[in-house]
Design a protein around this motif. Structure first.
Motif, short mmCIF file in Angstrom:
data_model
loop_
_atom_site.label_atom_id
_atom_site.label_comp_id
_atom_site.label_asym_id
_atom_site.label_seq_id
_atom_site.Cartn_x
_atom_site.Cartn_y
_atom_site.Cartn_z
N ILE A 124 -1.48 -5.23 1.43
CA ILE A 124 -1.10 -5.46 0.04
C ILE A 124 -2.56 -5.00 -0.70
O ILE A 124 -3.69 -5.69 -0.41
CB ILE A 124 -1.04 -6.98 -0.13
CG1 ILE A 124 0.43 -7.48 0.55
CG2 ILE A 124 -0.81 -7.18 -1.61
CD1 ILE A 124 0.30 -9.06 0.64
N PRO A 125 -2.56 -3.99 -1.50
CA PRO A 125 -4.01 -3.49 -1.85
C PRO A 125 -4.57 -4.06 -3.14
O PRO A 125 -3.66 -4.90 -4.14
CB PRO A 125 -3.36 -1.99 -2.08
CG PRO A 125 -2.14 -2.25 -2.60
CD PRO A 125 -1.51 -2.95 -1.58
N MET B 219 -9.54 2.38 -8.22
CA MET B 219 -9.61 3.71 -8.83
C MET B 219 -10.17 4.68 -8.04
O MET B 219 -11.20 4.47 -7.38
CB MET B 219 -10.28 3.49 -10.20
CG MET B 219 -10.53 4.67 -11.08
SD MET B 219 -11.44 4.59 -12.64
CE MET B 219 -10.27 3.02 -13.34
N GLU B 220 -9.64 5.77 -8.08
CA GLU B 220 -10.19 7.00 -7.09
C GLU B 220 -10.87 8.06 -8.22
O GLU B 220 -10.42 8.40 -9.10
CB GLU B 220 -9.00 7.71 -6.42
CG GLU B 220 -9.60 8.85 -5.54
CD GLU B 220 -8.48 9.52 -5.02
OE1 GLU B 220 -8.26 10.66 -4.90
OE2 GLU B 220 -7.57 8.90 -4.44
N VAL B 221 -12.01 8.46 -8.02
CA VAL B 221 -12.95 9.28 -8.76
C VAL B 221 -13.38 10.35 -8.20
O VAL B 221 -13.97 10.26 -7.01
CB VAL B 221 -14.23 8.43 -9.32
CG1 VAL B 221 -14.89 9.17 -10.10
CG2 VAL B 221 -13.88 7.04 -10.21
N ARG B 222 -12.99 11.53 -8.60
CA ARG B 222 -13.32 12.80 -8.19
C ARG B 222 -14.46 13.55 -8.83
O ARG B 222 -14.36 13.57 -10.20
CB ARG B 222 -12.22 13.63 -7.74
CG ARG B 222 -11.32 13.05 -6.76
CD ARG B 222 -10.09 13.80 -6.34
NE ARG B 222 -9.28 13.46 -5.45
CZ ARG B 222 -8.16 13.96 -4.91
NH1 ARG B 222 -7.87 15.18 -5.41
NH2 ARG B 222 -7.17 13.44 -4.15
N ASP C 55 -0.51 2.17 -10.15
CA ASP C 55 -2.00 2.90 -10.04
C ASP C 55 -2.46 2.74 -8.57
O ASP C 55 -3.05 3.61 -7.97
CB ASP C 55 -2.90 2.33 -11.00
CG ASP C 55 -2.60 2.85 -12.23
OD1 ASP C 55 -1.83 3.62 -12.60
OD2 ASP C 55 -3.12 2.05 -13.32
N SER C 56 -2.38 1.61 -8.15
CA SER C 56 -2.99 1.06 -6.93
C SER C 56 -1.99 0.60 -5.79
O SER C 56 -2.39 0.28 -4.48
CB SER C 56 -3.79 -0.14 -6.82
OG SER C 56 -4.79 0.36 -8.04
N ASP D 61 0.84 -1.22 -0.04
CA ASP D 61 0.12 -0.02 -0.10
C ASP D 61 0.75 1.07 -0.04
O ASP D 61 1.85 1.28 0.43
CB ASP D 61 -1.00 -0.03 1.43
CG ASP D 61 -1.83 1.12 1.22
OD1 ASP D 61 -1.57 2.26 1.62
OD2 ASP D 61 -3.00 0.57 0.44
N TYR D 62 0.35 2.35 -0.57
CA TYR D 62 0.92 3.65 -0.55
C TYR D 62 1.40 4.07 0.65
O TYR D 62 2.25 4.79 0.97
CB TYR D 62 0.08 4.54 -1.40
CG TYR D 62 0.59 4.59 -2.88
CD1 TYR D 62 1.69 5.56 -3.41
CD2 TYR D 62 -0.11 3.99 -3.93
CE1 TYR D 62 2.18 5.69 -4.55
CE2 TYR D 62 0.41 3.95 -5.15
CZ TYR D 62 1.58 4.74 -5.44
OH TYR D 62 1.95 5.03 -6.97
#
Length: 329
Positions: free
Chosen positions: A258-259, A263-266, A220-221, A183-184
């Motif tokens: 461990i992701p 997808m992040e949507v704004r 990305d994730s 994970d980030y």
């Protein structure tokens, strides 16, 4: 058809050549025993030498075939068959057979090439044209492998020679490359310490060169962590599974996430203004070129005329474009 005459000929043949036939049968049986004894003796002699088993098997197979050919000639001589004519017939037949068996002869020749180049030995784990397995034998026409799931794979020698051969055992050591995703929000220093401790706990992993761990990619994730270490070739899969399983367990024990792919949507509420350059495109300026001096006067005239035609054509095209713009206005 006179059956009586045929019967008399058969009887006279056996009466005249019966002893030769008996000798031929005895020679055939003795020859088979002799060939087997010679082959066994050769195997024992080769086993005491440093010659590898793949090469031993190839030579033994070749000598066995040659001995059988000699046995056929001996029997032919005992039966009174003219071997000179037999050789002529055999050579003619050999040409026909060689044309029909070009691929087999090619495999035989490439078998000799493999013995000379020596790209692998018995017991080596190899990849031949994408086919992986452990070398079992090198026959006169085929290379035999045993796959990981215990299948017997027979590859023609010509295919082996023309394919890319990857030998995983010949250098003794192999590098194992691992790719982990975290994970980030993870502490990269802690992640690297966990992977390093797992590798250090396995005595099959070489410490020289030392294992290498680094942040490789920003996905990305997740964050992509790359790690590698060196092991003996025979320990490759044991170490691979050990490190993979124990790193996963240590990540869970130390709350390293461990992701999954996400997808992040704004939703934007403000309007987006794109910057625009109001200036028009610049006018075309030809790149200066060096003028080539043409010695031949006729060729020079031709080049000049072609240049004039091109200039006229360009002027006409420009005029057409201008007229269209005026009409549109």
């Amino acid at each position: 058809m006179d059956w009586e005459a045929i019967k008399n000929k058969i009887i006279s043949f056996f009466q005249n050549s019966g002893l030769n036939i008996l000798y031929a049968i005895l020679a055939f049986v003795a020859g088979l025993v002799f060939v087997k004894l010679i082959v066994l003796a050769l195997k024992r002699i080769f086993s005491r030498t440093k010659m590898e088993k793949v090469t031993q098997g190839f030579f033994v197979s070749t000598i066995r075939v040659l001995l059988y050919v000699c046995l056929v000639f001996v029997i032919a001589q005992i039966l009174g068959i003219n071997t000179t004519g037999f050789l002529a017939v055999l050579s003619t037949a050999g040409i026909a057979v060689s044309l029909a068996l070009q691929s087999s002869l090619s495999n035989l020749a490439n078998g000799v090439v493999l013995l000379i180049t020596h790209p692998f030995k018995e017991g080596d784990f190899v990849s031949i044209g994408g086919v992986e397995g452990t070398i079992k034998t090198l026959d006169m026409t085929h290379t035999v492998l045993v796959s990981v799931d215990n299948k017997l794979l027979s590859i023609p020698n010509s295919t082996v020679v023309s394919s890319v051969i990857t030998n995983y055992n010949v250098l003794g050591k192999r590098k194992i490359i691992f790719n982990f995703a975290v994970d980030y929000a993870s502490d990269i220093k802690k992640v690297k310490e966990i992977i390093n401790s797992v590798m250090y706990s396995n005595g099959k992993i070489k410490l020289d060169p030392a294992p290498f761990i680094a942040l490789k990619t920003l996905n990305d994730s997740s964050l992509g962590i790359m790690a590698n270490c060196w092991v003996d070739s025979e320990d490759y899969w044991d170490v691979f599974y050990f490190v993979t399983e124990n790193v996963f367990n240590e990540f869970k024990r130390n709350k390293i996430s461990i992701p999954f792919n996400q997808m992040e949507v704004r939703l934007r509420e403000d309007s987006v203004e794109m910057p625009v350059i109001q200036e028009p495109l610049p006018e075309r300026i030809e790149k200066p070129t060096k003028e080539v001096i043409i010695a031949d006067p006729i060729e020079r005239m031709i080049v000049k005329s072609e240049k004039k035609r091109a200039q006229k054509k360009a002027k006409k095209q420009a005029a057409k474009t201008e007229n269209k713009e005026k009409k549109s206005e």
